[in-house]
Each structure stands twice: as structure tokens, then as C-alpha cells.
Design an enzyme around this catalytic site. Structure first.
Site, PDB file in Angstrom:
ATOM      1  N   SER A  15       0.839  -1.203   0.000  1.00 18.71           N
ATOM      2  CA  SER A  15       0.000   0.000   0.000  1.00 18.71           C
ATOM      3  C   SER A  15       0.869   1.246   0.000  1.00 18.71           C
ATOM      4  O   SER A  15       2.051   1.207   0.362  1.00 18.71           O
ATOM      5  CB  SER A  15      -0.937   0.007   1.215  1.00 18.71           C
ATOM      6  N   GLU A  17       0.984   5.689   0.748  1.00 19.52           N
ATOM      7  CA  GLU A  17       0.362   6.859   1.375  1.00 19.52           C
ATOM      8  C   GLU A  17       0.737   8.113   0.597  1.00 19.52           C
ATOM      9  O   GLU A  17       1.893   8.313   0.223  1.00 19.52           O
ATOM     10  CB  GLU A  17       0.824   7.018   2.826  1.00 19.52           C
ATOM     11  N   THR A  48      -3.903  11.526   3.203  1.00 24.86           N
ATOM     12  CA  THR A  48      -4.064  12.371   4.380  1.00 24.86           C
ATOM     13  C   THR A  48      -4.808  13.645   3.973  1.00 24.86           C
ATOM     14  O   THR A  48      -5.065  13.879   2.794  1.00 24.86           O
ATOM     15  CB  THR A  48      -2.704  12.755   4.979  1.00 24.86           C
ATOM     16  N   HIS A  77      -7.574   9.533   5.710  1.00 29.59           N
ATOM     17  CA  HIS A  77      -7.157   9.795   7.084  1.00 29.59           C
ATOM     18  C   HIS A  77      -8.140  10.784   7.710  1.00 29.59           C
ATOM     19  O   HIS A  77      -8.547  11.757   7.068  1.00 29.59           O
ATOM     20  CB  HIS A  77      -5.769  10.434   7.116  1.00 29.59           C
ATOM     21  N   ARG A 107      -5.298  10.728  16.161  1.00 30.39           N
ATOM     22  CA  ARG A 107      -5.503  11.885  17.031  1.00 30.39           C
ATOM     23  C   ARG A 107      -5.082  13.157  16.326  1.00 30.39           C
ATOM     24  O   ARG A 107      -5.801  14.147  16.303  1.00 30.39           O
ATOM     25  CB  ARG A 107      -4.717  11.745  18.340  1.00 30.39           C
ATOM     26  N   ASP A 109      -2.189  16.348  15.548  1.00 28.39           N
ATOM     27  CA  ASP A 109      -1.653  17.434  16.376  1.00 28.39           C
ATOM     28  C   ASP A 109      -2.127  18.771  15.836  1.00 28.39           C
ATOM     29  O   ASP A 109      -2.229  18.954  14.618  1.00 28.39           O
ATOM     30  CB  ASP A 109      -0.120  17.404  16.392  1.00 28.39           C
ATOM     31  N   ALA A 124      -7.769   9.388  19.618  1.00 31.17           N
ATOM     32  CA  ALA A 124      -8.111   8.577  18.449  1.00 31.17           C
ATOM     33  C   ALA A 124      -9.146   7.517  18.803  1.00 31.17           C
ATOM     34  O   ALA A 124     -10.006   7.178  17.981  1.00 31.17           O
ATOM     35  CB  ALA A 124      -6.852   7.920  17.884  1.00 31.17           C
ATOM     36  N   LYS A 164      -7.949   1.153  21.391  1.00 30.36           N
ATOM     37  CA  LYS A 164      -8.425   1.567  20.067  1.00 30.36           C
ATOM     38  C   LYS A 164      -8.986   0.372  19.294  1.00 30.36           C
ATOM     39  O   LYS A 164     -10.004   0.490  18.607  1.00 30.36           O
ATOM     40  CB  LYS A 164      -7.290   2.240  19.277  1.00 30.36           C
ATOM     41  N   GLN A 175       3.994   3.670  12.453  1.00 32.63           N
ATOM     42  CA  GLN A 175       4.885   4.769  12.117  1.00 32.63           C
ATOM     43  C   GLN A 175       6.105   4.175  11.426  1.00 32.63           C
ATOM     44  O   GLN A 175       6.424   2.991  11.604  1.00 32.63           O
ATOM     45  CB  GLN A 175       5.290   5.494  13.406  1.00 32.63           C
ATOM     46  N   PHE A 215      13.685  12.948  10.441  1.00 27.09           N
ATOM     47  CA  PHE A 215      12.975  11.763  10.911  1.00 27.09           C
ATOM     48  C   PHE A 215      13.177  11.570  12.411  1.00 27.09           C
ATOM     49  O   PHE A 215      12.267  11.138  13.113  1.00 27.09           O
ATOM     50  CB  PHE A 215      13.461  10.519  10.165  1.00 27.09           C
ATOM     51  N   HIS A 263       3.534  -0.736   4.004  1.00 30.46           N
ATOM     52  CA  HIS A 263       2.861   0.526   3.681  1.00 30.46           C
ATOM     53  C   HIS A 263       3.934   1.571   3.409  1.00 30.46           C
ATOM     54  O   HIS A 263       4.676   1.964   4.319  1.00 30.46           O
ATOM     55  CB  HIS A 263       1.980   0.954   4.857  1.00 30.46           C
TER      56      HIS A 263
END
Length: 283
Positions: A15, A17, A48, A77, A107, A109, A124, A164, A175, A215, A263
Site C-alpha cells: 500500500s 500513502e 491524508t 485519514h 488523534r 496534532d 483517536a 483503540k 509509524q 525523521f 505501507h
């Protein structure tokens, strides 16, 4: 098709993103990237959008383009930031009408300097619970192999992840990480906590030296010293090749150890992801 069904039938899944472009020029880059990656036969992609749903309509356009052009499932997202229930209901209704049945609940920021508020959802898990009650969406959530930066310890982090899932999440996307041992320990902790949903590994190759510090700060990711040293003093082209080869080895090891999916965080560029997938001949 729901992503949970995909993950139960394709092992490993592939997948991508993508993120919302801010200009028409960058939007063209996104469409070119989507078209370029079409031949890689991914199983699904995610898009996103800006805090508070600031790009929700455009994001829906891109999601529909991917679904219609590439013929694979797409996912939006959704974050807690700036959302009230009315706004969220409106977005979910649009997704339903478009035949989109997958969302990633985060969640998020509040951006620095923004006047956005937290909205009706603080965590979340609140978002997952609210969306799950509609009964029409397959919900994914984020996982953190190296622990969420705000979590006091790994145990608490896994406890919140389990909550969750209990609220209705059907899969987890992690992540990005660069040391697979963190992923394996994270997966083991999750399994011991009773988390039984698929866990997809987040992959992003380092293709330039400036990404290393970024990163570390943005994602709290540990980057192996041997990888950093191998890039020092090298040309941009060599750094990209080293980063891509490292990601290939990382993916091969993950697949060997039965990862549910890979991903790729594409940064809206196809070159590095395509090179990685071209080298993973078994996929």
C-alpha cells in the site's frame, strides 16, 4: 472491499500513502506519482488531509481518482483536530456516497500557530468509537514500534493501542521505522496484550542526508549508526541508492518474518518506492 479483508487474503499487502498538495504544480506531481505507481499493483492506498478537514473535498477527489484509475481500495485519514460531530458526519456521508469504506482514525496534532481547537474528539479511540457506531467503515489506527513520543512507557502505549482496537479498529499501520527489531518487539507486545488485528509496517527509505535529522525529530525514529555512517560523504545519488537498498533488505526481512503488509510513505514521489518494489521480486 474493506482493508481488513484484503489483509486477511493477501500476505503481504502492498500500500501507498499520499498527502494533499498545496499548489496546482504539486498536485500534478501527485497525479503523475499515482499514475506511475499504478503498474505496481498495490492493494490499497491512503490519503491524508489538512487539520480540521481543510482539504477534505480535494482529498475525496484524489481518493476517487485513485479508486477509479488504479482499481484498488482507498482510505481517508481522519484526525481529531478541529472536528466536531457535524463536520465528521458530513465527511463520512460523502465517503459512504462515494463507496469508500476505509478510514484511518488518528488523534493528530494542532499545527503551531493555528487557531484550531481539539474539537469533539480528544483521542483517536474516541474517533474510532464514534465512526464504528455507523457500522459502515473498516477502521485503521496508528501503531508506534518505538513508542508514541507522549507515552510514558511501552506498556501504556500498547494499552492505548488495545483500547483503540477494542473500540472498533480492524487493523494497524505503524509509524515508519528503520530497525526491524523494534517492529518485532512491538508486534510481540501487541500479541501478548491480546491484539489480534493485522499490523502493517510503515516503510520510508532515506534518500537524502537531510532526512535523517528530520525523521529523528518528527517521528522519534532510531536510525542505525551503520546506516548513517554508510551515507556520510557520499553523493546524493549514492545516498539514495544506499537508502533504497537498505529499505529493500528491511522489507525482505519483514516478509520473511510474516509481516501483514508493507505501507510505503511515498512523500508523493514514485521513484524510490518503484525501485524498492522492482527489487522485491517475490512480491
Amino acid at each position: 472491499m474493506s482493508i481488513s479483508n484484503i489483509l486477511n487474503t493477501r500476505n503481504p499487502s502492498i500500500s501507498f500513502e499520499f498527502f494533499p498538495p498545496k499548489t496546482l504544480v504539486i498536485e500534478k506531481v501527485l497525479f503523475d506519482t499515482i499514475d506511475s505507481l499504478q503498474e505496481e499493483h498495490a492493494d490499497f492506498s491512503s490519503v491524508t488531509f489538512g487539520a480540521g478537514g481543510s482539504t477534505a473535498d480535494k482529498t475525496l477527489d484524489w481518493i476517487n481518482y485513485i479508486k477509479d484509475t488504479c482499481r484498488y481500495e482507498t482510505m481517508m485519514h481522519i484526525t481529531c483536530v478541529g472536528f466536531d460531530k457535524v463536520t465528521l458526519d458530513n465527511i463520512l456521508e460523502k465517503l459512504e456516497n462515494a463507496g469508500i469504506e476505509n478510514v484511518l482514525a488518528l488523534r493528530g496534532d494542532i499545527p503551531k500557530g493555528s487557531d484550531l481547537k481539539q474539537g469533539d474528539f480528544k483521542y483517536a479511540s474516541d474517533l474510532v468509537s464514534y465512526i464504528a457506531k455507523r457500522g459502515k467503515f473498516c477502521i485503521g489506527v496508528a501503531g508506534y514500534p518505538e513508542r508514541h513520543p507522549e507515552s510514558p512507557d511501552f506498556e501504556k502505549d500498547i494499552e492505548m493501542l488495545k483500547y483503540k482496537v477494542d473500540m472498533g479498529a480492524s487493523f494497524i499501520i505503524t509509524q515508519l521505522f528503520f530497525d526491524n527489531e523494534y517492529f518485532y518487539r512491538f508486534r510481540e507486545r501487541a500479541e501478548k496484550a491480546g491484539i489480534k488485528v493485522p499490523i502493517v509496517a510503515g516503510i520510508m527509505p532515506i534518500v537524502n542526508f537531510s532526512q535523517i535529522e528530520r525523521f529523528k525529530v518528527m517521528c522519534s525514529s532510531n536510525i542505525p549508526e551503520n546506516l548513517i555512517k554508510s551515507m556520510q560523504g557520499k553523493s546524493e545519488e549514492d545516498i539514495a541508492s544506499i537508502g533504497i537498498d537498505y529499505a529493500v533488505n528491511q522489507c525482505e526481512d519483514l516478509v520473511k518474518n510474516q509481516v501483514a503488509g508493507l505501507h510505503f510513505y511515498t512523500l508523493n514521489r514514485s521513484h524510490a518506492t518503484k525501485r524498492i518494489l522492482d527489487k522485491l521480486h517475490f512480491l
